[in-house]
Design a protein around this motif. Structure first.
Motif, PDB file in Angstrom:
ATOM      1  N   CYS A 130      -8.892   2.011   4.055  1.00 12.19           N
ATOM      2  CA  CYS A 130      -7.356   2.411   3.879  1.00 12.19           C
ATOM      3  C   CYS A 130      -7.098   3.630   2.982  1.00 12.19           C
ATOM      4  N   LEU A 131      -9.044   4.726   2.318  1.00 15.32           N
ATOM      5  CA  LEU A 131      -8.746   5.204   1.427  1.00 15.32           C
ATOM      6  C   LEU A 131      -8.548   6.659   2.128  1.00 15.32           C
ATOM      7  N   TRP A 151      -8.777  -3.507   2.830  1.00 12.28           N
ATOM      8  CA  TRP A 151      -8.303  -2.103   1.616  1.00 12.28           C
ATOM      9  C   TRP A 151      -9.688  -0.345   1.533  1.00 12.28           C
ATOM     10  N   MET A 152     -10.282  -0.660   1.764  1.00 14.47           N
ATOM     11  CA  MET A 152     -11.868   0.351   1.622  1.00 14.47           C
ATOM     12  C   MET A 152     -11.361   0.826   3.385  1.00 14.47           C
ATOM     13  N   ALA A 177      -3.372   2.671  -2.645  1.00 16.47           N
ATOM     14  CA  ALA A 177      -4.760   1.634  -3.142  1.00 16.47           C
ATOM     15  C   ALA A 177      -5.023   1.403  -4.422  1.00 16.47           C
ATOM     16  N   THR A 227     -10.144  -0.902  -5.601  1.00 18.33           N
ATOM     17  CA  THR A 227     -11.036  -0.547  -4.295  1.00 18.33           C
ATOM     18  C   THR A 227     -11.373   1.212  -4.408  1.00 18.33           C
ATOM     19  N   LYS A 228     -11.120   1.960  -4.667  1.00  9.60           N
ATOM     20  CA  LYS A 228     -11.125   3.400  -4.886  1.00  9.60           C
ATOM     21  C   LYS A 228     -12.877   3.540  -6.390  1.00  9.60           C
ATOM     22  N   ALA A 273     -15.904   1.483  -3.560  1.00 12.55           N
ATOM     23  CA  ALA A 273     -16.046   2.829  -2.749  1.00 12.55           C
ATOM     24  C   ALA A 273     -16.551   3.418  -3.253  1.00 12.55           C
ATOM     25  N   ASP A 304      -7.357   0.637  -8.286  1.00 15.28           N
ATOM     26  CA  ASP A 304      -7.974   2.154  -8.802  1.00 15.28           C
ATOM     27  C   ASP A 304      -9.580   0.519  -8.133  1.00 15.28           C
ATOM     28  N   HIS A 345       0.884  -1.039   0.167  1.00 16.82           N
ATOM     29  CA  HIS A 345       0.180  -0.338  -0.039  1.00 16.82           C
ATOM     30  C   HIS A 345       0.594   1.249   0.281  1.00 16.82           C
ATOM     31  N   ASP A 349     -11.643   7.917   2.542  1.00 16.47           N
ATOM     32  CA  ASP A 349     -12.409   8.694   2.605  1.00 16.47           C
ATOM     33  C   ASP A 349     -13.631   7.426   3.497  1.00 16.47           C
TER      34      ASP A 349
END
Length: 181
Positions: free
Chosen positions: A98-99, A95-96, A57, A61-62, A65, A59, A52, A101
């Motif tokens: 860690c964003l 993973w989510m 992260a 995962t982004k 989310a 793409d 990470h 947001d």
């Protein structure tokens, strides 16, 4: 009211995916606009802090989310692996979170559920999902959709066969509508 629903299993003949399929028409009848998501479309490497730090992260995962944050409610139906969360679901949540947001967790109201071959209906995984989601600030509906004895849970057309499961689904969808106002 916009509802996302997904299974935390990507198996082709998943009983949890079968439960997702059984819920969708009932949610539509209850007045929800339903979108089915597939975690196979959001493949993520196993979470590793060093990876990470080096790559950021994924793409996918982004994208997941972003997709989830646009809904009023999310239903997550998960298998139970050895009395616990499946690695796919745990990795996705890790993973989510860690964003930075957290709107995918903070904006929609979540419902957790499980379908199992035995009579216990995934009670352990639903408890763990409730704990983890609450820990990251998610509003989780207090009722869980546990469907046991999967071999007898579905009619040939894929709908729920047992009156108890039908009533529990209706109760959960009603409570969700009330919560969303």
């Amino acid at each position: 009211m916009k509802l996302a629903i997904f299974s935390a299993s990507t198996r082709k003949a998943s009983i949890n995916s079968a439960l997702v399929s059984a819920i969708i028409p009932r949610a539509k009848e209850a007045g929800f606009t339903v979108t089915r998501l597939d975690l196979a479309d959001y493949d993520m490497p196993l979470y590793n802090g060093d990876w990470h730090d080096e790559n950021g992260a994924p793409d996918t995962t982004k994208a997941l989310a972003k997709a989830l944050s646009g809904f009023d409610a999310v239903i997550c139906i998960s298998p139970e692996y050895n009395g616990s969360l499946p690695p796919l679901l745990k990795n996705t949540v890790d993973w989510m979170t860690c964003l930075g947001d957290m709107s995918a967790f903070h904006n929609p109201v979540w419902v957790v559920g499980s379908c199992t071959p035995g009579p216990m209906s995934g009670i352990m995984v639903m408890r763990q999902m409730q704990f983890i989601l609450t820990r990251v600030g998610t509003q989780v509906l207090q009722f869980h959709l546990g469907v046991g004895n999967a071999g007898a849970a579905f009619n040939k057309d894929g709908s729920l066969a047992q009156k108890r499961d039908q009533e529990l689904t209706a109760k959960i969808l009603g409570a969700l509508k009330t919560r969303l106002g």
